[in-house]
Design a protein around this motif. Structure first.
Motif, PDB file in Angstrom:
ATOM      1  N   VAL A   1     -32.272  22.197 -21.971  1.00  0.00           N
ATOM      2  CA  VAL A   1     -33.200  22.160 -20.842  1.00  0.00           C
ATOM      3  C   VAL A   1     -34.222  23.272 -21.052  1.00  0.00           C
ATOM      4  CG1 VAL A   1     -31.631  21.139 -19.133  1.00  0.00           C
ATOM      5  CG2 VAL A   1     -31.669  23.621 -19.436  1.00  0.00           C
ATOM      6  N   THR A   2     -35.461  22.955 -20.802  1.00  0.00           N
ATOM      7  CA  THR A   2     -36.504  23.971 -20.962  1.00  0.00           C
ATOM      8  C   THR A   2     -37.678  23.626 -20.058  1.00  0.00           C
ATOM      9  OG1 THR A   2     -37.820  25.209 -22.579  1.00  0.00           O
ATOM     10  CG2 THR A   2     -37.658  22.840 -22.945  1.00  0.00           C
ATOM     11  N   PRO A   3     -38.182  24.613 -19.334  1.00  0.00           N
ATOM     12  CA  PRO A   3     -39.330  24.336 -18.470  1.00  0.00           C
ATOM     13  C   PRO A   3     -40.588  24.157 -19.324  1.00  0.00           C
ATOM     14  CG  PRO A   3     -38.793  26.667 -18.407  1.00  0.00           C
ATOM     15  CD  PRO A   3     -37.745  26.025 -19.258  1.00  0.00           C
ATOM     16  N   THR A   4     -41.451  23.238 -18.912  1.00  0.00           N
ATOM     17  CA  THR A   4     -42.732  23.068 -19.611  1.00  0.00           C
ATOM     18  C   THR A   4     -43.834  23.272 -18.581  1.00  0.00           C
ATOM     19  OG1 THR A   4     -42.609  20.657 -19.280  1.00  0.00           O
ATOM     20  CG2 THR A   4     -41.803  21.514 -21.354  1.00  0.00           C
ATOM     21  N   PRO A   5     -44.155  24.542 -18.309  1.00  0.00           N
ATOM     22  CA  PRO A   5     -45.114  24.861 -17.235  1.00  0.00           C
ATOM     23  C   PRO A   5     -46.464  24.163 -17.476  1.00  0.00           C
ATOM     24  CG  PRO A   5     -44.126  26.857 -18.185  1.00  0.00           C
ATOM     25  CD  PRO A   5     -43.707  25.735 -19.033  1.00  0.00           C
ATOM     26  N   ARG A   6     -46.976  23.491 -16.452  1.00  0.00           N
ATOM     27  CA  ARG A   6     -48.195  22.684 -16.561  1.00  0.00           C
ATOM     28  C   ARG A   6     -48.140  21.735 -17.757  1.00  0.00           C
ATOM     29  NH1 ARG A   6     -51.398  25.790 -12.998  1.00  0.00           N
ATOM     30  NH2 ARG A   6     -50.487  27.859 -12.942  1.00  0.00           N
ATOM     31  N   GLY A   7     -46.932  21.291 -18.086  1.00  0.00           N
ATOM     32  CA  GLY A   7     -46.769  20.327 -19.172  1.00  0.00           C
ATOM     33  C   GLY A   7     -46.740  20.932 -20.563  1.00  0.00           C
ATOM     34  N   GLN A   8     -46.938  22.237 -20.629  1.00  0.00           N
ATOM     35  CA  GLN A   8     -47.069  22.915 -21.918  1.00  0.00           C
ATOM     36  C   GLN A   8     -45.737  23.022 -22.678  1.00  0.00           C
ATOM     37  OE1 GLN A   8     -48.819  26.823 -21.218  1.00  0.00           O
ATOM     38  NE2 GLN A   8     -48.169  27.435 -23.271  1.00  0.00           N
ATOM     39  N   ILE A   9     -45.778  22.629 -23.957  1.00  0.00           N
ATOM     40  CA  ILE A   9     -44.564  22.644 -24.786  1.00  0.00           C
ATOM     41  C   ILE A   9     -44.808  23.545 -25.988  1.00  0.00           C
ATOM     42  CG2 ILE A   9     -43.053  21.223 -26.215  1.00  0.00           C
ATOM     43  CD1 ILE A   9     -43.923  18.822 -24.467  1.00  0.00           C
ATOM     44  N   ASN A  10     -43.806  24.322 -26.367  1.00  0.00           N
ATOM     45  CA  ASN A  10     -43.922  25.190 -27.536  1.00  0.00           C
ATOM     46  C   ASN A  10     -43.454  24.416 -28.768  1.00  0.00           C
ATOM     47  OD1 ASN A  10     -43.561  27.073 -29.560  1.00  0.00           O
ATOM     48  ND2 ASN A  10     -42.822  28.677 -28.184  1.00  0.00           N
ATOM     49  N   PRO A  11     -44.378  24.069 -29.689  1.00  0.00           N
ATOM     50  CA  PRO A  11     -43.997  23.246 -30.836  1.00  0.00           C
ATOM     51  C   PRO A  11     -42.964  23.921 -31.748  1.00  0.00           C
ATOM     52  CG  PRO A  11     -46.276  24.018 -31.027  1.00  0.00           C
ATOM     53  CD  PRO A  11     -45.804  24.386 -29.675  1.00  0.00           C
ATOM     54  N   LEU A  12     -42.967  25.246 -31.778  1.00  0.00           N
ATOM     55  CA  LEU A  12     -41.984  25.951 -32.598  1.00  0.00           C
ATOM     56  C   LEU A  12     -40.557  25.706 -32.106  1.00  0.00           C
ATOM     57  CD1 LEU A  12     -43.240  29.554 -33.404  1.00  0.00           C
ATOM     58  CD2 LEU A  12     -42.287  27.892 -34.996  1.00  0.00           C
ATOM     59  N   VAL A  13     -40.423  25.637 -30.791  1.00  0.00           N
ATOM     60  CA  VAL A  13     -39.101  25.376 -30.222  1.00  0.00           C
ATOM     61  C   VAL A  13     -38.663  23.957 -30.573  1.00  0.00           C
ATOM     62  CG1 VAL A  13     -37.860  25.064 -28.041  1.00  0.00           C
ATOM     63  CG2 VAL A  13     -39.256  27.108 -28.402  1.00  0.00           C
TER      64      VAL A  13
END
Lengths: 429, 429
Positions: free
Chosen positions: B160-172
Motif C-alpha cells: 500500500v502506498t499513497p499517491t498524493p494528487r495521483g503522483q507515483i514514484n517510478p523508482l518504487v
C-alpha cells in the motif's frame, strides 16, 4: 454447544461466524489499564502499595511483604511430596532439552566483494515474568516461561505474582526454585506489568515481559509493547480435535473438556466424519463434565463456545483447520500424516491417538505458551528467541567500499539523500 | 547540539536525560487512528475512497485509480537509467543472499522416551507492506521489506502506498518489480494499514504488516498488533558514532549528517576521546550542512537532537553505547574488535573506518529496518523470520505416553485440572 454439518446449506456462513467470533474482552479495560500504567510510571512503589491493598488485600510494607526470597522457594521445593517433585523435575528437564536446541547460531563471514557480514545473537539483560495468582497459578506455566529465558542466558529473571490476602502457592515457588528465578515480587495486575516495564524504586525495569494473565494483564502488555518486548497478545485457550470414528469417544470427550475447564471462554471444537461418533462424544462430555471439580467452568465453555462439525471426508478438515488456526490441534486419526502435511496454521499439533493435548501442557517439552485467537496464522509459540535479540554487523575496508560503494551512492542520490552519498563518496576519494 | 564531557560533574544526569528523551510523538494521534481504523473496519472501500480524497487528493474510482499493475512496474524498471538499474539489482542481489541464510531449519526427532518432537516453520499466507509516499518514498525500503517476505516464501505480497494528487514514484515501482511484489494499492495512512489488517471489498486482508510510515502509520500498526503480526514499533532514526581522533573529521561529519537528513527528530551522537577532533567534526558539520539540499531537515535534527560526548578513554563508550542501544553504531577506531565485543545492544554495528552507515542502508545486505528508540535492548532488525511462524508438534504412541504421562497427571492434579489428568489417564488404562 453448536453442531454443524458441512453439507447443511448455510454451513459456510455458520462456520464463518465461528471463525470470526471474538472471545476476547479487552475493550472495556483499555482505559482503566492506561490510567493504572500512568500512575505506576509517575509514582512507582506508592502506586503498587495502594493498588495491591485495594485489589489483593495485601499490604506491602516489610521486605517480606514485597518479595519472596530464594530461600523460601528452595524450602518449598524440598517440601514437595516426592512424586510431585519428580514430576516437576521431569517436566523441567524435558522443557530445557527441547528449548536448548532453539539457541540460534551467529553468523560471521566475508563475501566475494570483501565485505565482512554477520549477525550476533545475545540475550536481553533482564526479563519479567507474570505469574497469575488464584485459580490460574500454574507451576507448569512458570516453567514454560522461565526455562526458555534461562536457556537464552538472561542474567536477571524477575517474577511478579499477586498474593491475594497474602496467600502464596508453594508449587509456584518450588517451580521458581527449579527454574532459577532471581526475584519474586508480590504484586499483580496491570500495575505489576507497568512496574516491570518502567521500573520503580524497588523493582528494576526489565526488557521483555512474558507470561499469562487476565484481561488487565494482557491489555497492559499490549499497551507496553514497544516500551518492552512482549511474548504475544494472548486470548482464551482453544483446541481443535480432528477425529475419525475409530476413537474411544471417552478419550476425545476428555480432550475437549481439558480445554474447556481452563476458562469459561475457552473453545473446544471437534471435527469428525462420523455423525454417530460425534453424538457419542457429546454424551460422554455430559457424563464426564458432571463429575469434574471444574464442571462450572467446563460446562460454561462447552455450552457457549463448543462446536461439533461433521464433515463428509476428513480431508475437508484441512481447510477448516487452516481457517481456524487453532492454538492446539489434535489429529486422532488412523493415518495422521496427510492431515499434518496440510495443516499450515496451528500453534501446536498433537499427532495420533495417544497424544492428548494435556501431555503438551506439562511434560512433552515444546512450549505450551502458544498463539490463540487465530494468531497461529502469523505467530509462534514462546521460544528462546523471545528472550534474545540479533545485531547485524558490517565491516568494510577500502577495497570493499570501492566495490559496493558506488551503487549505494547512485541509490542515495536517486532517493534525494545527499549526505548519505557523501559519507561514502568522501571515503572513495 | 549538546556537548558533554564525561568528566563534568553533572554528566550522569545529563546523559540520563539524553537516554530518556522521547522523540516519538504518537500520543496525539492515538484517538484519530482509532477512529480511522473502526471506520475502515465498518465500511472498507467507502472509507478508503473518502479518506484518500481528503488526505491524498486522489480519487479512487477506476481500477487504475485503485491499483498499479505489474506491467506498469515492469515498464518502470526497464525505463530506469542503466547505472541506477544496476545499482538496484546489486542491492537486491546482496539483500537476497544475506536473507536466504536466515531461513530456519525444521526439527523432527524421536527422543529416548519414544516421543516424536519437532517444529515446522512455514511462511504466512499473505504480507502487507507499507511504502510511504512523498519525501520518504524509498525504493531501498521497498527492497528491504519485500525481499525477506519473498525469501520466506510468502505467496501474496501486497503493497500500500499513497499517491498524493495521483503522483507515483517510478523508482518504487521499479523496485516492486525487482522484488516480485504481487499487488500495489494506491492508499496510504492509517486507513491503508487498517485495510490490510481487516480486509475490504477490494483488498484482501493479510497476516503480517511491515514497513515504515509516519506517526499515524506507526500508531495504526501498534493498535493492530495482535490482529496481525507487525515488524516492530518504529521511531525516528538514530546513529551513534564512536570515533578516535585519527579519523578524517569530514568523513565523520558526513556520517552524522546522513542520519540527521532523514528526519528533524532523527538523532546523531558522536562519542570521541579527542576534544579537538570533536570540535573539528562540529565545524565540518556546519560547513557540509549548509551545502545539502536536505539542510533544513539535517540542521533541525543536529541542532535539536545532536550530541557530542567527549570521554577520557574509548572503553568508557561501551557502557554509554549499551545504555543508548542505538539503531546504528559506527566503530571508527584503530582497533574496533574490543569495542564490538563489548557492545551488547545495537541494531546494527558498522566496523572500521571504511564502513559508513549509508552503505548498510542500500547495498551491504543486512536489513536496514532496525529497532529504534532504545529497542535494540530487546528487538532485532527485520528478517525472514518476521514473515514465518513455527508450529511445534508432538507424537506419542502408547509406550511413550506410558513413559511420560504419569508425571503430567501428577502435575495436572496438583494444578486442580482434573479433565487434563483424565485425558491422559483414560489412555493409560
Amino acid at each position: 454447544m453448536q453442531r454443524l454439518s458441512i453439507s447443511q446449506p448455510d454451513f459456510a456462513k455458520a462456520f464463518r461466524r465461528i471463525v470470526n467470533s471474538r472471545r476476547e474482552s479487552d475493550e472495556g479495560v483499555a482505559d482503566q489499564v492506561k490510567t493504572i500504567l500512568s500512575k505506576v510510571r509517575a509514582s512507582g512503589d506508592e502506586t503498587l502499595v495502594e493498588l495491591t491493598a485495594r485489589f489483593d488485600q495485601h499490604n506491602l510494607s516489610s521486605d517480606a511483604d514485597w518479595s519472596i526470597s530464594k530461600a523460601e522457594c528452595e524450602a518449598a521445593f524440598h517440601a514437595l511430596e516426592p512424586s510431585l517433585r519428580q514430576a516437576l523435575e521431569l517436566a523441567a528437564d524435558r522443557i530445557r532439552t527441547y528449548h536448548e536446541a532453539q539457541l540460534p547460531t551467529d553468523r560471521d563471514y566475508t563475501d566475494d566483494a570483501g565485505v565482512r557480514l554477520g549477525a550476533r545473537w545475545l540475550p536481553v539483560d533482564a526479563a519479567g515474568l507474570y505469574v497469575p495468582g488464584g485459580r490460574a497459578a500454574y507451576p507448569s506455566s512458570l516453567l514454560m516461561n522461565a526455562i526458555p529465558a534461562k536457556v537464552a542466558g538472561v542474567a536477571r529473571l524477575a517474577v511478579v505474582t499477586p498474593t491475594p490476602r497474602g496467600q502464596i502457592n508453594p508449587l509456584v515457588l518450588a517451580a521458581a526454585h527449579l527454574a532459577g528465578v532471581d526475584e519474586i515480587w508480590r504484586v499483580g495486575g496491570a500495575q505489576a506489568v507497568g512496574a516491570l516495564a518502567y521500573g520503580t524504586e524497588r523493582i528494576s525495569r526489565v526488557d521483555v515481559i512474558t507470561g499469562p494473565g487476565n484481561a488487565w494483564v494482557a491489555e497492559a502488555k499490549r499497551q507496553l509493547y514497544g516500551v518492552v518486548g512482549i511474548d504475544m497478545v494472548a486470548g482464551p485457550s482453544e483446541i481443535l480435535v480432528i477425529a475419525d470414528g475409530q476413537n474411544n469417544p471417552d478419550w476425545i470427550a476428555a480432550d475437549l473438556l481439558s480445554q474447556a475447564e481452563h476458562d469459561p471462554v475457552a473453545q473446544s471444537i471437534l471435527i469428525t466424519d462420523d455423525a454417530n461418533f460425534a453424538s457419542q462424544v457429546e454424551d460422554r462430555i455430559d457424563v464426564q463434565c458432571a463429575m469434574l471439580s471444574t464442571q462450572k467452568t467446563a460446562k460454561a465453555s462447552w455450552d457457549n463456545h463448543g462446536v461439533v462439525i461433521v464433515v463428509d471426508d476428513l480431508d475437508q478438515s484441512i481447510a477448516l483447520a487452516n481457517d481456524l488456526a487453532a492454538e492446539h490441534v489434535e489429529l486422532a486419526v488412523a493415518d495422521p500424516a496427510p492431515l499434518f502435511e496440510g495443516i499450515r496454521h496451528a500453534g501446536s499439533v498433537f499427532i495420533g491417538r495417544f497424544a492428548p493435548e494435556a501431555v503438551g501442557d506439562y511434560v512433552a517439552g515444546p512450549n505450551h505458551v502458544l498463539p490463540t485467537g487465530r494468531r497461529a496464522r502469523f505467530a509462534s509459540g514462546l521460544s528462546v528467541l523471545d528472550f534474545m535479540k540479533r545485531s547485524s554487523f558490517i565491516e568494510l575496508d577500502e577495497a570493499a567500499l570501492n566495490a559496493i560503494g558506488p551503487a549505494a551512492i547512485a541509490l542515495a542520490e536517486a532517493e534525494g539523500l545527499p549526505a548519505h552519498a557523501q559519507s561514502i563518496e568522501k571515503r572513495l576519494k
